[in-house]
Design a protein around this motif. Sequence first.
Motif, short mmCIF file in Angstrom:
data_model
loop_
_atom_site.label_atom_id
_atom_site.label_comp_id
_atom_site.label_asym_id
_atom_site.label_seq_id
_atom_site.Cartn_x
_atom_site.Cartn_y
_atom_site.Cartn_z
N UNK A 1 28.46 29.76 19.70
CA UNK A 1 28.42 29.58 21.16
C UNK A 1 26.99 29.32 21.63
N UNK A 2 26.88 28.64 22.74
CA UNK A 2 25.56 28.43 23.34
C UNK A 2 25.49 28.89 24.78
N UNK A 3 26.66 29.05 25.44
CA UNK A 3 26.64 29.46 26.85
C UNK A 3 28.03 29.94 27.27
N UNK A 4 28.04 30.76 28.33
CA UNK A 4 29.28 31.20 28.98
C UNK A 4 29.09 31.05 30.48
N UNK A 5 30.12 30.53 31.14
CA UNK A 5 30.09 30.39 32.60
C UNK A 5 31.31 31.07 33.21
N UNK A 6 31.14 31.57 34.41
CA UNK A 6 32.25 32.15 35.18
C UNK A 6 32.29 31.43 36.52
N UNK A 7 33.43 30.82 36.83
CA UNK A 7 33.61 30.05 38.06
C UNK A 7 32.51 28.99 38.21
N UNK B 1 35.95 38.63 41.26
CA UNK B 1 37.25 39.23 41.58
C UNK B 1 37.09 40.40 42.55
N UNK B 2 36.02 40.42 43.33
CA UNK B 2 35.69 41.58 44.17
C UNK B 2 36.76 41.89 45.21
N UNK B 3 37.57 40.92 45.62
CA UNK B 3 38.58 41.18 46.65
C UNK B 3 39.76 41.99 46.12
N UNK B 4 39.86 42.16 44.80
CA UNK B 4 40.97 42.91 44.23
C UNK B 4 40.47 44.26 43.72
N UNK B 5 41.17 45.34 44.03
CA UNK B 5 40.70 46.66 43.61
C UNK B 5 40.77 46.83 42.09
N UNK B 6 39.79 47.53 41.55
CA UNK B 6 39.79 47.83 40.13
C UNK B 6 40.87 48.87 39.81
N UNK C 1 43.84 34.67 42.69
CA UNK C 1 42.95 33.61 42.23
C UNK C 1 42.05 34.15 41.13
N UNK C 2 42.17 33.58 39.96
CA UNK C 2 41.40 34.04 38.80
C UNK C 2 40.33 33.01 38.48
N UNK C 3 39.07 33.42 38.39
CA UNK C 3 38.01 32.46 38.08
C UNK C 3 38.12 31.94 36.65
N UNK C 4 37.70 30.71 36.46
CA UNK C 4 37.69 30.11 35.13
C UNK C 4 36.51 30.65 34.33
N UNK D 1 38.84 28.38 30.12
CA UNK D 1 39.95 29.32 30.09
C UNK D 1 40.31 29.73 31.51
N UNK D 2 41.60 29.60 31.85
CA UNK D 2 42.05 30.01 33.17
C UNK D 2 43.11 31.09 33.02
N UNK D 3 43.84 31.36 34.08
CA UNK D 3 44.82 32.44 34.06
C UNK D 3 45.90 32.22 33.01
N UNK D 4 46.27 30.95 32.77
CA UNK D 4 47.33 30.68 31.81
C UNK D 4 46.84 30.60 30.38
N UNK D 5 45.57 30.33 30.20
CA UNK D 5 45.07 30.09 28.84
C UNK D 5 44.12 31.18 28.36
#
Length: 422
Positions: A282-288, A330-335, A355-358, A371-375
């Motif tokens: 791997x070289x990088x990871x991104x969120x949204x 995902x701050x709008x959803x309670x842990x 809504x799930x971030x990629x 990677x999204x909610x389905x994958x």
Amino acid sequence: MSVLLAGTPHANRVSVPLAHRNGPCSPVRGKGELPRAEMLRRDRERTEYIIRRASRSRRLQDNNDAVSVPTQLGSSYDSQEYVATVGLGTPAVPQTLILDTGSSLTWVQCKPCNSSQCYPQRLPLFDPNTSSSYSPVPCDSQECRALAAGIDGDGCTSDGDWGCAYEIHYGSGATPAGEYSTDALTLGPGAIVKRFHFGCGHHQQRGKFDMADGVLGLGRLPQSLAWQASARRGGGVFSHCLPPTGVSTGFLALGAPHDTSAFVFTPLLTMDDQPWFYQLMPTAISVAGQLLDIPPAVFREGVITDSGTVLSALQETAYTALRTAFRSAMAEYPLAPPVGHLDTCFNFTGYDNVTVPTVSLTFRGGATVHLDASSGVLMDGCLAFWSSGDEYTGLIGSVSQRTIEVLYDMPGRKVGFRTGAC
């Protein structure tokens, strides 16, 4: 090995359906289904075992030279979740096998094997006496000597009950053992692997393989189906697409595809003394779409891809950055309370739409997998990643590979990804 793939459709490729073990398409559905806590425990043990093995080798070499494959067996853990049904013997007898890219030897339970030596399975034990094409591998053969190089003993049993013996040491303590053999393996209509080398198991001590008939080995060593099924063309090339849900079906395809334009590729790496793992850099990871601040050195030992592990485990620093960014998105959803070793879980009660971030993983050469909610981002409301507890090696499990065709090209020394494939 003089093994040929006969009658393969599309000249050099054959496809076998894949199903989730607990889905309605699975022949072993509802047979000894694991509780969630037990599944997570097994999965964690498998991951920790693989990473311990990988941590013994701290040198990666790019495959710019020819790959030297030693004559030894790799090891894996028994928490695999995807199955394929093939035919073994003449006439062909259905066998439902667990898909495993973490080990190379295919094996099934065989008669004779009493209840104290074999675990319960859905289908009857394979009976080699009913197959006209079955043959044990001779003790004095090169195949037996090659197999014995990576296991205890000299490949032949002293009591004379078996000929060329195999014994696999899984990290869970399971030790499937039996006679190394050959028989016809039917992958589909007209697609038969002649003289397929496999283990005919007569003693599965402490083995728990969840009602399946055995394991389908797709590792990097010569015993793998990936090498045996395509000796004439496309040898050492296969792909799989793991279905996202229990009601859908994926596939295992053997041989090289004609068109790879839809794939993105990254080099396949090899550890000096653990060459059976499929390892990527791997070289990088991104969120949204936001790049995480992870020092490049964190990924210096790469990640292992493994179809038999459910969850993905990242290096400690990488996982901490991913968890922080994902929780923020995902701050709008309670842990919710942690589930086992999954520490980023959410309570979606009362939410009609979530809504799930990629999460995007980028590998050497620029290959990026989204990677999204389905994958493969969430499993049961939890982030499907955790910390490996290791600052060197990570692992990409089956949840993070869902819906994606993962193409393993061993001669070409590369791994490809095609999104939305199943």
